[in-house]
Design a protein around this motif. Structure first.
Motif, PDB file in Angstrom:
ATOM      1  N   ALA A 112      11.378  10.916 -19.821  1.00  0.00           N
ATOM      2  CA  ALA A 112      12.953  10.975 -20.729  1.00  0.00           C
ATOM      3  C   ALA A 112      13.216   9.400 -21.169  1.00  0.00           C
ATOM      4  CB  ALA A 112      14.016  11.384 -19.531  1.00  0.00           C
ATOM      5  N   ALA A 113      12.371   8.469 -21.071  1.00  0.00           N
ATOM      6  CA  ALA A 113      12.709   7.024 -21.428  1.00  0.00           C
ATOM      7  C   ALA A 113      11.919   6.677 -22.560  1.00  0.00           C
ATOM      8  CB  ALA A 113      12.518   6.094 -20.319  1.00  0.00           C
ATOM      9  N   SER A 114      12.325   5.578 -23.270  1.00  0.00           N
ATOM     10  CA  SER A 114      11.681   5.087 -24.324  1.00  0.00           C
ATOM     11  C   SER A 114      10.493   4.231 -23.978  1.00  0.00           C
ATOM     12  CB  SER A 114      12.784   4.080 -25.063  1.00  0.00           C
ATOM     13  OG  SER A 114      12.803   3.155 -24.302  1.00  0.00           O
ATOM     14  N   ALA A 115       9.504   3.629 -24.852  1.00  0.00           N
ATOM     15  CA  ALA A 115       8.521   2.734 -24.126  1.00  0.00           C
ATOM     16  C   ALA A 115       9.111   1.537 -23.278  1.00  0.00           C
ATOM     17  CB  ALA A 115       7.736   2.356 -25.461  1.00  0.00           C
ATOM     18  N   ALA A 116      10.036   0.993 -23.492  1.00  0.00           N
ATOM     19  CA  ALA A 116      10.691  -0.228 -23.075  1.00  0.00           C
ATOM     20  C   ALA A 116      10.999   0.380 -21.605  1.00  0.00           C
ATOM     21  CB  ALA A 116      11.749  -0.855 -23.728  1.00  0.00           C
ATOM     22  N   GLN A 117      11.921   1.409 -21.651  1.00  0.00           N
ATOM     23  CA  GLN A 117      12.299   1.992 -20.229  1.00  0.00           C
ATOM     24  C   GLN A 117      11.060   2.243 -19.357  1.00  0.00           C
ATOM     25  OE1 GLN A 117      14.874   4.791 -22.031  1.00  0.00           O
ATOM     26  NE2 GLN A 117      16.629   3.777 -21.246  1.00  0.00           N
ATOM     27  N   ALA A 118      10.055   2.821 -19.855  1.00  0.00           N
ATOM     28  CA  ALA A 118       8.893   3.348 -19.282  1.00  0.00           C
ATOM     29  C   ALA A 118       8.225   2.041 -18.609  1.00  0.00           C
ATOM     30  CB  ALA A 118       7.934   4.036 -20.096  1.00  0.00           C
ATOM     31  N   GLN A 119       8.241   1.047 -19.320  1.00  0.00           N
ATOM     32  CA  GLN A 119       7.655  -0.229 -18.720  1.00  0.00           C
ATOM     33  C   GLN A 119       8.287  -0.746 -17.570  1.00  0.00           C
ATOM     34  OE1 GLN A 119       7.310  -2.667 -22.177  1.00  0.00           O
ATOM     35  NE2 GLN A 119       5.590  -1.506 -23.042  1.00  0.00           N
ATOM     36  N   GLU A 120       9.718  -0.666 -17.800  1.00  0.00           N
ATOM     37  CA  GLU A 120      10.525  -1.059 -16.624  1.00  0.00           C
ATOM     38  C   GLU A 120      10.288  -0.167 -15.440  1.00  0.00           C
ATOM     39  OE1 GLU A 120      14.125  -2.973 -19.255  1.00  0.00           O
ATOM     40  OE2 GLU A 120      14.575  -1.010 -17.955  1.00  0.00           O
ATOM     41  N   ALA A 121      10.223   1.249 -15.603  1.00  0.00           N
ATOM     42  CA  ALA A 121      10.088   2.304 -14.393  1.00  0.00           C
ATOM     43  C   ALA A 121       8.595   1.779 -14.012  1.00  0.00           C
ATOM     44  CB  ALA A 121       9.833   3.463 -15.131  1.00  0.00           C
ATOM     45  N   ALA A 122       7.664   1.322 -14.600  1.00  0.00           N
ATOM     46  CA  ALA A 122       6.406   1.035 -13.943  1.00  0.00           C
ATOM     47  C   ALA A 122       6.585   0.178 -12.894  1.00  0.00           C
ATOM     48  CB  ALA A 122       5.359   0.631 -14.872  1.00  0.00           C
ATOM     49  N   ALA A 123       7.658  -0.888 -12.700  1.00  0.00           N
ATOM     50  CA  ALA A 123       7.911  -1.858 -11.758  1.00  0.00           C
ATOM     51  C   ALA A 123       9.015  -1.358 -10.878  1.00  0.00           C
ATOM     52  CB  ALA A 123       8.243  -2.999 -12.631  1.00  0.00           C
ATOM     53  N   SER A 124       9.553  -0.319 -10.982  1.00  0.00           N
ATOM     54  CA  SER A 124      10.445   0.252 -10.006  1.00  0.00           C
ATOM     55  C   SER A 124      10.565   1.632 -10.034  1.00  0.00           C
ATOM     56  CB  SER A 124      12.005  -0.489 -10.695  1.00  0.00           C
ATOM     57  OG  SER A 124      12.827   0.219  -9.904  1.00  0.00           O
ATOM     58  N   SER A 147       3.879   2.938  -7.912  1.00  0.00           N
ATOM     59  CA  SER A 147       4.121   2.157  -9.215  1.00  0.00           C
ATOM     60  C   SER A 147       3.080   1.060  -9.436  1.00  0.00           C
ATOM     61  CB  SER A 147       5.194   1.603  -9.476  1.00  0.00           C
ATOM     62  OG  SER A 147       6.485   2.573  -9.125  1.00  0.00           O
ATOM     63  N   TYR A 148       2.401   1.213 -10.731  1.00  0.00           N
ATOM     64  CA  TYR A 148       1.525  -0.088 -10.996  1.00  0.00           C
ATOM     65  C   TYR A 148       1.781  -0.452 -12.482  1.00  0.00           C
ATOM     66  CZ  TYR A 148      -0.941   2.860  -7.482  1.00  0.00           C
ATOM     67  OH  TYR A 148      -1.337   3.536  -6.311  1.00  0.00           O
ATOM     68  N   ASP A 149       1.130  -1.488 -12.829  1.00  0.00           N
ATOM     69  CA  ASP A 149       1.378  -2.102 -14.089  1.00  0.00           C
ATOM     70  C   ASP A 149       0.919  -0.920 -15.341  1.00  0.00           C
ATOM     71  OD1 ASP A 149       2.204  -4.347 -12.925  1.00  0.00           O
ATOM     72  OD2 ASP A 149       0.296  -5.512 -13.252  1.00  0.00           O
ATOM     73  N   TRP A 150       0.240  -0.170 -14.985  1.00  0.00           N
ATOM     74  CA  TRP A 150      -0.443   0.734 -16.015  1.00  0.00           C
ATOM     75  C   TRP A 150       0.402   2.029 -16.059  1.00  0.00           C
ATOM     76  CZ3 TRP A 150      -2.753   4.129 -12.785  1.00  0.00           C
ATOM     77  CH2 TRP A 150      -3.314   3.551 -11.489  1.00  0.00           C
ATOM     78  N   GLY A 205       9.335  21.507  14.030  1.00  0.00           N
ATOM     79  CA  GLY A 205       8.879  20.693  13.163  1.00  0.00           C
ATOM     80  C   GLY A 205       9.048  19.314  13.081  1.00  0.00           C
ATOM     81  N   ILE A 206       8.491  18.326  12.358  1.00  0.00           N
ATOM     82  CA  ILE A 206       8.798  16.923  12.388  1.00  0.00           C
ATOM     83  C   ILE A 206       9.018  16.589  10.756  1.00  0.00           C
ATOM     84  CG2 ILE A 206       7.533  16.777  14.421  1.00  0.00           C
ATOM     85  CD1 ILE A 206       5.303  15.465  12.547  1.00  0.00           C
ATOM     86  N   VAL A 207       9.894  15.319  10.605  1.00  0.00           N
ATOM     87  CA  VAL A 207      10.162  14.790   9.299  1.00  0.00           C
ATOM     88  C   VAL A 207       9.675  13.336   9.732  1.00  0.00           C
ATOM     89  CG1 VAL A 207      11.663  14.155   7.611  1.00  0.00           C
ATOM     90  CG2 VAL A 207      12.009  16.462   8.828  1.00  0.00           C
ATOM     91  N   ALA A 208       8.858  12.903   9.093  1.00  0.00           N
ATOM     92  CA  ALA A 208       8.360  11.641   9.168  1.00  0.00           C
ATOM     93  C   ALA A 208       8.303  10.654   7.755  1.00  0.00           C
ATOM     94  CB  ALA A 208       6.935  11.676  10.036  1.00  0.00           C
ATOM     95  N   HIS A 209       8.578   9.415   8.125  1.00  0.00           N
ATOM     96  CA  HIS A 209       8.135   8.444   7.045  1.00  0.00           C
ATOM     97  C   HIS A 209       7.347   7.084   7.560  1.00  0.00           C
ATOM     98  CE1 HIS A 209      11.506  10.413   4.839  1.00  0.00           C
ATOM     99  NE2 HIS A 209      12.212  10.292   6.064  1.00  0.00           N
ATOM    100  N   PRO A 210       6.318   7.726   7.653  1.00  0.00           N
ATOM    101  CA  PRO A 210       5.003   6.662   8.242  1.00  0.00           C
ATOM    102  C   PRO A 210       5.102   5.232   7.796  1.00  0.00           C
ATOM    103  CG  PRO A 210       3.778   8.283   7.489  1.00  0.00           C
ATOM    104  CD  PRO A 210       5.260   8.809   7.469  1.00  0.00           C
ATOM    105  N   ILE A 211       5.213   5.296   6.363  1.00  0.00           N
ATOM    106  CA  ILE A 211       5.115   4.211   5.559  1.00  0.00           C
ATOM    107  C   ILE A 211       6.103   4.161   4.470  1.00  0.00           C
ATOM    108  CG2 ILE A 211       2.662   3.607   6.343  1.00  0.00           C
ATOM    109  CD1 ILE A 211       1.870   4.555   3.384  1.00  0.00           C
ATOM    110  N   GLU A 212       6.244   3.047   3.956  1.00  0.00           N
ATOM    111  CA  GLU A 212       7.396   3.031   2.923  1.00  0.00           C
ATOM    112  C   GLU A 212       6.991   4.103   1.659  1.00  0.00           C
ATOM    113  OE1 GLU A 212       9.821  -0.239  -0.039  1.00  0.00           O
ATOM    114  OE2 GLU A 212       8.037  -0.727   1.143  1.00  0.00           O
ATOM    115  N   ARG A 213       8.230   4.775   1.424  1.00  0.00           N
ATOM    116  CA  ARG A 213       8.241   5.731   0.411  1.00  0.00           C
ATOM    117  C   ARG A 213       7.215   7.074   0.489  1.00  0.00           C
ATOM    118  NH1 ARG A 213       6.447   2.305  -4.939  1.00  0.00           N
ATOM    119  NH2 ARG A 213       4.940   1.514  -3.655  1.00  0.00           N
TER     120      ARG A 213
END
Length: 843
Positions: free
Chosen positions: A25-37, A676-679, A588-596
């Protein structure tokens, strides 16, 4: 805080590998920002999908609860998730993403034109479908010809266009006390879009690699209005061509038999020797429209939504030999001449013309501190049934003339549901207020079978599908009343409690009370424990009670005997149907063992007593064991069977009865991990289901059946082993600037079914554990245009063929069943790879 809630919600949505088409849904610039966040990417996904609420409405009547906080197992599927599955319909989209949701790939007769689905390996009738939280009406088509979906008459999801959907909430837990006593396996709640501006247009084309299944579809969605009044409208047109995956019919490939046919040079027949096309998809043409609307009037919110659909479908029935329809005439000299209507034989088709309508009107507001919601929903489904390219053999033999097309009659089913819900929070000195929800419901149901035209009913009727007889026809109805209460509170901040109680009265089955207790405790932010215990009570559908017909093949004639028919008493089965009772447990269990990383693991057990199932075939003639009482029951019910079949083939009866208790145990696992990665961004998902059903009790076989089992090995295996023992979905979606790649690997566990030509020797058809790969590539040149190409079942995987000894036995006997070379219970279908392309435009 709002951003945090949004991110948590969308991480749960990622449990089905698609939410991640966010970056598109984003433009190229927005996609690059999304890669960092990841948080930015989540926000962009929300913008693409429209006004996506972060709270759920299924699983509890407590207002404002987020998915990640739910005390019950819920999977939420966004509109983009459903669309990126590549499936041609909504049932297929759900089956591709929810491991415990299994879709029917092939059905017999009308069931091949109204395919159904089931949750946790139970009956399609054990899952309740809601739209915007209101009960959806069921189809009028009943699956009667055996198999794991026999008896299914649930809501037809294909009359709901995917473009109209904002999200779907799948509650994989017993919810009879909350939403209706038939919600034993769970609830599918479809939330419609309510955007009041913008819209989209989508187009798709696709086909099977090995031929057939050509599909075209166009859909559009648009919103009008403002924050005070909106109207959201969707229209869809979809066309799907038939497929053919059958083998050679041994009746047209045997030199000894060919010599006895009217035209011994059968090789001249078009398509020879593949003349029997029964194993494959039906052809259909579907048009459907749906709306969702609302307006504020003072302190009251008015709302309405509804749909209208029109579908025409055709499916092949078994090929008939040239000798099947003939007429002998005698001239004035006493010389006889025999004529054949179809010198090369014929392939009849069953056709349907279906109209489906639903409308809900309602209002909600606040009065004296109580939130209230009053609504009325009416839904109906009518199917007119035809037999095409056929003949009435007896009519032609008796008169020398016969129609080739017949009107066989109609099905009609309707539901009119009226509800009033009220709710209020009370401060009781605990961590949260006590939420009290109360409600009443009234429902009127009708079911009707209309008789066919006289030619379709003359003696044995048209070949492949006789018209519904006057004794089959009838109109039936019942009333249902319910009162229910739900109490939810957190005694301390980490502990949620939810208790529900429901009383229902059926005009034909009396009264019952069912309950549910749900609890969740959060030990830390990273670990929570949840569990439920509930009871259920499912009254048989009117179709199960009253459906009556004669189902025929080239050498078979089986009567579907209504359980309430007087003739059933001759078989010791004259007690009709009784309600099913169930008990559900889950932990059941709901777990968040590591971030995200989010993980849910839920184990369950579902016990159903007096389960309504179809018997095995009870033979009157032609079986390894025959019962004179069966033939007597057929005669007492007024059915006329094909004389040739009575003399040379198999006759019998099928009937629904409360004959079995079952216990289903399983585990659901869902894991999501956005990275998320640089690529680019990669969102990883893993989901799995293990499910096992056991028959724990079988009704004793009446003595009138002369030693035939009431439930043969086929009927038992349909309940126990036709669903995959396990299913694992592993998915990843990579997004970078204008590009996205979605890859999903699905491992279907082993499944099997027992089959016998005559109720004597049984053979096991097995499908081994099978991986299936789905791939979709997406390119978004500008923010408003999206182009995708993909493949479901990329490597053209087929299920194992049927047991070789079974097929050899069919071929040796010249039995047309030899043409069905693939097991029709295959969870990933029988058609192989499906390749498609899609083009979308948003505005």
């Amino acid at each position: 805080m709002e951003s945090l809630k949004l991110r948590q919600s969308l991480q749960v949505f990622a449990c089905v590998p698609l939410v991640l088409s966010a970056a598109l849904a984003a433009s190229a610039a927005q996609a690059q920002e999304a890669a960092a966040s990841t948080e930015v990417a989540a926000a962009e996904t929300t913008a693409e999908m429209g006004s996506l609420e972060e709270v759920i409405v299924t699983g509890t009547r407590r207002v404002g609860l987020e998915v990640s906080e739910s005390p019950a197992p819920i999977q939420v599927l966004s509109a983009e998730t459903l669309k990126s599955s590549g499936a041609t319909d909504l049932i297929g989209s759900l089956a591709a993403t929810v491991p415990s949701f299994t879709a029917q790939a092939f059905g017999g007769d009308m069931a091949n034109q109204t395919l159904s689905a089931k949750l946790r390996g139970l009956s399609p009738n054990h899952a309740l479908v809601l739209v915007n939280g209101k009960r959806r009406h069921t189809t009028s088509s009943l699956a009667v010809l055996g198999g794991p979906y026999q008896g299914g008459a649930s809501a037809d999801l294909n009359f709901i266009p995917v473009s109209a959907i904002e999200r779907i909430e799948v509650l994989t837990d017993g919810a009879a006390a909350q939403y209706g006593t038939d919600a034993i396996a769970g609830v599918v709640n479809i939330i419609l879009k309510k955007n009041y501006s913008g819209g989209l247009v989508d187009g798709t084309v696709g086909a099977y690699k090995d031929g057939g299944g050509d599909t075209t579809g166009v859909s559009g969605n648009a919103g009008l209005g403002d924050e005070n009044a909106f109207f959201n409208f969707t229209a869809e047109v979809r066309n799907h061509a038939a497929s053919d995956r059958g083998g050679i019919d041994p009746r047209v490939n045997d030199p000894a038999r060919l010599a006895s046919y009217p035209n011994s040079n059968m090789a001249l027949a078009r398509g020879y020797p593949y003349l029997n096309h029964i194993l494959g998809d039906s052809e259909y043409h579907l048009q459907v429209a749906m709306f969702n609307a609302g307006a504020k009037l003072g302190g009251i919110d008015l709302y309405s939504f509804g749909s209208y659909g029109k579908k025409k479908a055709e499916s092949y029935e078994n090929y008939r030999l040239p000798s099947r329809v003939s007429h002998t005439s005698t001239d004035s000299n006493g010389d006889t001449t025999k004529t054949y209507l179809y010198p090369f034989g014929f392939s009849p088709k069953e056709a349907s013309d279906e109209d489906d309508l639903s409308l809900t009107v309602g209002a909600k507001g606040e009065l004296a501190g109580w939130m209230w919601d009053a609504a009325s929903t009416y839904g109906k489904d009518q199917i007119k049934v035809y037999t095409l390219n056929s003949a009435n053999a007896s009519l032609y033999a008796d008169t020398g003339a016969t129609p080739t097309d017949f009107y066989d009659g109609r099905f009609f089913a309707s539901q009119w549901t009226n509800t009033l819900d009220i709710g209020k929070d009370f401060d009781v000195g605990m961590a949260t207020p006590l939420n009290v929800a109360l409600g009443i419901e009234q429902r009127r149901e009708t079911y009707e079978i209309g008789a066919g035209d006289p030619a379709s009913r003359y003696k044995e009727g048209g070949q492949s599908f006789p018209g519904y007889a006057l004794t089959d026809a009838g109109k039936h109805n019942r009333d249902n009343y319910a009162i229910y209460a739900d109490f939810a509170v957190s005694p301390v901040a980490a502990w949620q409690l939810d208790a529900a109680l429901r009383y229902e009265h059926f005009s034909d089955f009396g009264s019952t009370t069912v309950g549910k207790l749900t609890s969740r405790y959060d030990f830390t932010d990273a670990l929570a424990l949840r569990g439920t215990v509930s009871t259920g009570f499912r009254a048989p559908t009117l179709a199960e009670e009253y459906y009556s017909a004669t189902n025929v093949g080239p050498s078979t004639a089986f009567v579907q005997l209504p359980p309430n028919a007087p003739a059933a008493a001759a078989l010791g089965l004259g007690d009709g149907l009784q309600p099913e009772k169930s008990t559900n447990f889950s932990l059941g269990i709901v777990a968040h063992p590591i971030e995200r990383l989010t993980m849910t693991l839920d184990a369950y057990q579902i016990e159903i007593r007096d389960r309504v199932v179809g018997t095995g075939t009870l033979f009157g003639s032609g079986g390894s064991v025959n019962s004179p009482a069966v033939n007597a029951a057929i005669a007492a019910n007024g059915n006329f069977l094909d004389p040739d079949v009575v003399a040379n083939g198999q006759t019998g009866i099928n009937i629904f009865t409360n004959g079995i208790d079952t216990r289903t145990r399983g585990v659901d696992l869902v894991m999501t991990f956005p990275t998320s990665y640089d690529w680019g961004n990669i969102d990883w998902t893993a989901s799995a289901n293990y499910n096992k059903t056991e028959v724990t009790k079988i009704r004793a076989t009446p003595t009138e059946l002369a030693g035939q089992p009431l439930f043969d090995a086929t009927a038992i295996s349909d309940l126990e082993t036709t669903a995959p023992k396990y299913r694992v979905n592993l998915g990843a979606v990579w997004t970078y600037e204008k590009f996205a790649v979605k890859l999903q690997e699905t491992l279907y566990g082993p499944s099997s079914e027992m089959e016998s030509p005559d109720g004597g020797t049984y053979y096991e058809n097995k499908i081994k554990a099978t991986p299936v790969t789905d791939l979709e590539l997406t390119f978004k040149p500008v923010s408003s245009v999206k182009f995708s190409v993909g493949a479901n079942n990329l490597f053209n995987t087929y299920p194992d063929q049927k047991n070789g000894d079974l097929l050899a036995a069919y071929r040796a006997d010249g039995n047309n069943s030899a043409v069905t070379i693939y097991p029709t219970f295959s969870p990933f279908g029988i058609n192989g790879a499906y390749y498609y392309a899609k083009l979308g435009y948003t505005f």
